[in-house]
Design an enzyme around this catalytic site. Structure first.
Site, PDB file in Angstrom:
ATOM      1  N   GLY A 204      81.717  59.084  30.432  1.00  0.00           N
ATOM      2  CA  GLY A 204      82.130  60.117  31.664  1.00  0.00           C
ATOM      3  C   GLY A 204      81.114  59.723  32.870  1.00  0.00           C
ATOM      4  O   GLY A 204      81.241  59.839  33.790  1.00  0.00           O
ATOM      5  N   CYS A 330      57.705  46.275  31.626  1.00  0.00           N
ATOM      6  CA  CYS A 330      57.028  47.653  31.769  1.00  0.00           C
ATOM      7  C   CYS A 330      57.985  48.575  31.933  1.00  0.00           C
ATOM      8  O   CYS A 330      57.602  49.923  31.880  1.00  0.00           O
ATOM      9  CB  CYS A 330      56.065  47.533  33.049  1.00  0.00           C
ATOM     10  SG  CYS A 330      54.502  46.806  32.539  1.00  0.00           S
TER      11      CYS A 330
END
Lengths: 392, 300
Positions: A204, A330
């Site tokens: 959803g 990262c």
């Protein structure tokens, strides 16, 4: 927050539509009945579930009884793969792709380790495309299920689900697609078009409903064994008292998605294309990733060579409160960059500098203009800091 | 969410001392573009070669890598060489307030860049007689091939930061963060450093299976059948579970004498580090468990 937010990370999640919130509110307040109760007070809750089921079914071109509400896309993915291993007696292989969402990849890994299943992974080319001939060669009488995502969350590629599902059925295998990223962005018609799809997962919060509600579509008669046992809810296919408010919400979101699908593929797509063209024109050494012919209308994955993605994201936030994602090491929370970009064999000089910008129907042209104004100087400036990209 | 201090953000948004010094006495370059971060530091000394006159940097990396480099250059300026050579990654992290643990390798990169620059000056200008840190023998042996991390660096980081787990070593140095083939060795280094080598707890997947053990205990050279069986057993009980831990897998295609042919699957098939995985991990495991003469090649 004083400054306005420019949310270009709609493949991560989306804002809850006002209409969705309004549809949910009564069930978080006065209509708190358990929908399974017998007294009339439970009527509105039960009706909300029936309505939500119908609305989701309409969006997919499915029958209401083929809709099973779950808690998220990952749960739907888990349920299907674990079920297939149980129901497809004698078949010990799963075929999927190496660019799936972790909900599929890690479930496959788990089944490999604890259920003795062998998993085959379809490879992708430099644009993230799969090869139907490879799929054909890998599906056989031992394949329990083929699971291929409808659209990729990182690069937006749309995969040939119709053809793949036919290949699976030709060998008696089940077919599942994780359509979490596709719903609301591209039309999905399980009734007339994708008639060989047995299972489909959706979530959803990727199309303006709240987090914590998902759907598993199960075609009538497709073999299924539940893994969440308990009460009789969802026709004993998924136990647990229904998340009434969220079901009302996802139903409303499905109705809205159907209304706006045209806009996604015209206005939103035009904004994405404007963003892409503007960035490519103003930033040297910028490469658009993915299959530009079969791509979600809202997604742009672009890499800027010689710089690192996390630093781009932090600057975007600090300069204009722009939210975006990156596939760099990262930002993935590990030391390795995105598995999707690695599978595509992307040049390592580019791999760490990828940014994903994903739009929604709430994105405005002014926001895209701001992004186009802010991003190029950030790229230039970070390149001035970088030891790379000068000598070539 | 980013968990950066204001100082990290400031040094990232307004980095100090960016660039390259044309008349540098030494240049330190560490990391590379494949690993995801890299730094180039140029250092110029004062007339008397006792102090650092100027330092400039270029960094490819995330916000904390850029901030660490910027902080380092600020810390270096005007410092005596002797004093500066004692700077640790923790000093850089402290200067910035703190760094998230998973980003500590950024501060380590700064420390290393300066050490590399000092080494460069010593090499180019032996007449300066710069003080240098003593290095232990064998310290430059590479443990983590994926990220090119040496024993010396791992030992130094363990000592400076009082690390106790392999996971921490990965956060601080990246070692073990690629194919993961060196995690056992990192554990050994940790055990040595922590003085617990004796009770080293072997990971279950590293233990030879009972069948392999039985065959190995049989005296005399392996018959071709025994060798094949041991390769198969090692493959199934050690190598595949190890690869599966990283979302990959492999299939044993053929065994001919000491030549083993495999096919990588899953993540491994598309991993940029696949060659390293084959060479440094699969082959090493088979050599360790079966025979030192084994060579492994992968087919598509």
């Amino acid at each position: 927050m004083s400054e306005p937010l420019i949310y270009l990370d709609n493949n991560a999640t989306t804002r809850v539509a006002e209409e969705v919130f309004d549809a949910m509110a009564p069930f978080l307040r006065e209509e708190y009945a358990n929908p399974s109760s017998v007294y009339p007070f439970a009527g509105p809750a039960a009706a909300a579930i029936a309505k939500g089921r119908e609305q989701v079914a309409t969006l997919l071109g499915a029958k209401p009884e083929e809709i099973i509400f779950t808690s998220c896309g990952s749960e739907s993915d888990n349920a299907v793969l674990r079920s297939a291993v149980k129901t497809q007696v004698g078949r010990r292989r799963i075929l999927t792709t190496c660019v799936e969402h972790p909900a599929i990849l890690n479930t496959c890994r788990d089944l490999t380790q604890y259920a003795g299943v062998h998993v085959d992974y379809l490879s992708v080319d430099s644009q993230g495309r799969i090869d139907l001939d490879e799929a054909k060669a890998l599906i056989n009488e031992d394949t329990a299920i083929v699971s291929v995502m409808f659209a990729n969350n990182e690069i937006g590629n749309i995969y040939p689900i119709r053809e793949l599902s036919r290949l699976a059925h030709a060998k008696g295998a089940l077919f599942h697609t994780d359509a979490v990223q596709a719903i609301g962005k591209v039309p999905v018609d399980l009734q007339n078009d994708l008639t060989d799809v047995d299972f489909l997962s959706l979530s959803g919060h990727k199309f303006h409903a709240p987090k914590g509600i998902g759907v598993l579509y199960r075609r009538t008669f497709a073999p299924f064994a539940t893994y969440l046992t308990g009460g009789h809810q969802e026709k004993m296919q998924r136990a647990g008292t229904e998340n009434v408010a969220s079901i009302a919400g996802i139903g409303k979101a499905a109705e809205l998605a159907l209304l706006h699908i045209e806009e996604e593929n015209t206005r939103v797509k035009a904004l994405r294309d404007k963003l892409q063209a503007g960035l490519v024109a103003t930033c040297p050494d910028a490469i658009v990733n993915g299959d530009q012919e079969h791509r979600l209308p809202n997604t742009l994955n672009i890499c800027f060579k010689y710089i690192e993605g996390e630093s781009i994201l932090l600057r975007l936030w600090d300069r204009a409160h722009i939210c975006a994602s990156s596939g760099s090491a990262c930002t993935t929370g590990s030391l390795e960059p995105s598995h999707v970009l690695r599978a595509m064999g992307l040049d390592y000089k580019a791999l760490h500098g990828t940014v994903r910008l994903s739009l929604s129907r709430y994105t405005t042209e002014a926001e895209i203009d701001t992004a186009l104004e802010v991003l190029p100087p950030i790229i230039r400036n970070l390149r001035e800091l970088s030891p790379f990209g000068r000598e070539e | 969410m980013w968990d950066y201090t204001d100082k990290v953000r400031d040094h990232f948004q307004n980095p100090r001392n960016v660039g390259v010094l044309e008349d540098a006495d030494g240049i330190g370059e560490v990391g590379n573009i494949i690993c995801g971060d890299a730094m180039k530091l140029s250092v110029k000394l004062t007339e008397d070669k006792k102090r650092i006159a100027d330092a400039r940097f270029q960094t490819f990396g995330c916000a904390s890598a850029i901030a660490s480099a910027s902080a380092l250059t600020e810390m270096l300026k005007d410092r005596t060489v002797e004093d500066a050579s004692k700077l640790t990654n923790q000093d850089i992290a402290d200067y910035l307030g703190s760094l998230p643990e998973a980003k500590m390798h950024c501060s380590v990169m700064g420390m290393e860049a300066f050490q590399a620059a000092l080494a460069d000056i010593r090499k180019k200008h032996p007449e300066y007689n710069l003080p240098g840190p003593a290095t232990e023998e064998g310290d430059d042996r590479v443990v983590c091939e994926c990220f090119n991390v040496t024993v010396g660096k791992i030992r130094e980081v363990i000592r400076l930061n009082k690390l106790t787990t392999v996971e921490q070593v990965t956060y601080y140095t990246k070692a073990g963060g690629g194919c993961g083939g060196c995690k056992e060795e990192i554990q050994k280094i940790l055990d040595e450093e922590l003085g617990q080598a004796a009770q080293a707890e072997a990971k279950p997947q590293a233990t030879p299976s009972p069948i392999a053990q039985t065959i190995k205990e049989n005296v005399g050279p392996l018959t071709p059948f025994q060798k094949m069986r041991m390769i198969q057993t090692t493959f199934d009980s050690v190598i595949r579970p190890g690869l599966q831990d990283d979302g990959g897998d492999a299939e044993l295609v053929d065994v001919e004498g000491d030549k083993v042919t495999i096919r990588l699957q899953g993540h491994c098939a598309t991993c940029a580090l696949a060659d390293k995985t084959i060479e440094h991990w699969i082959e090493a495991k088979l050599r360790e468990q079966v025979s030192a003469a084994i060579t492994v090649t992968a087919v598509k």
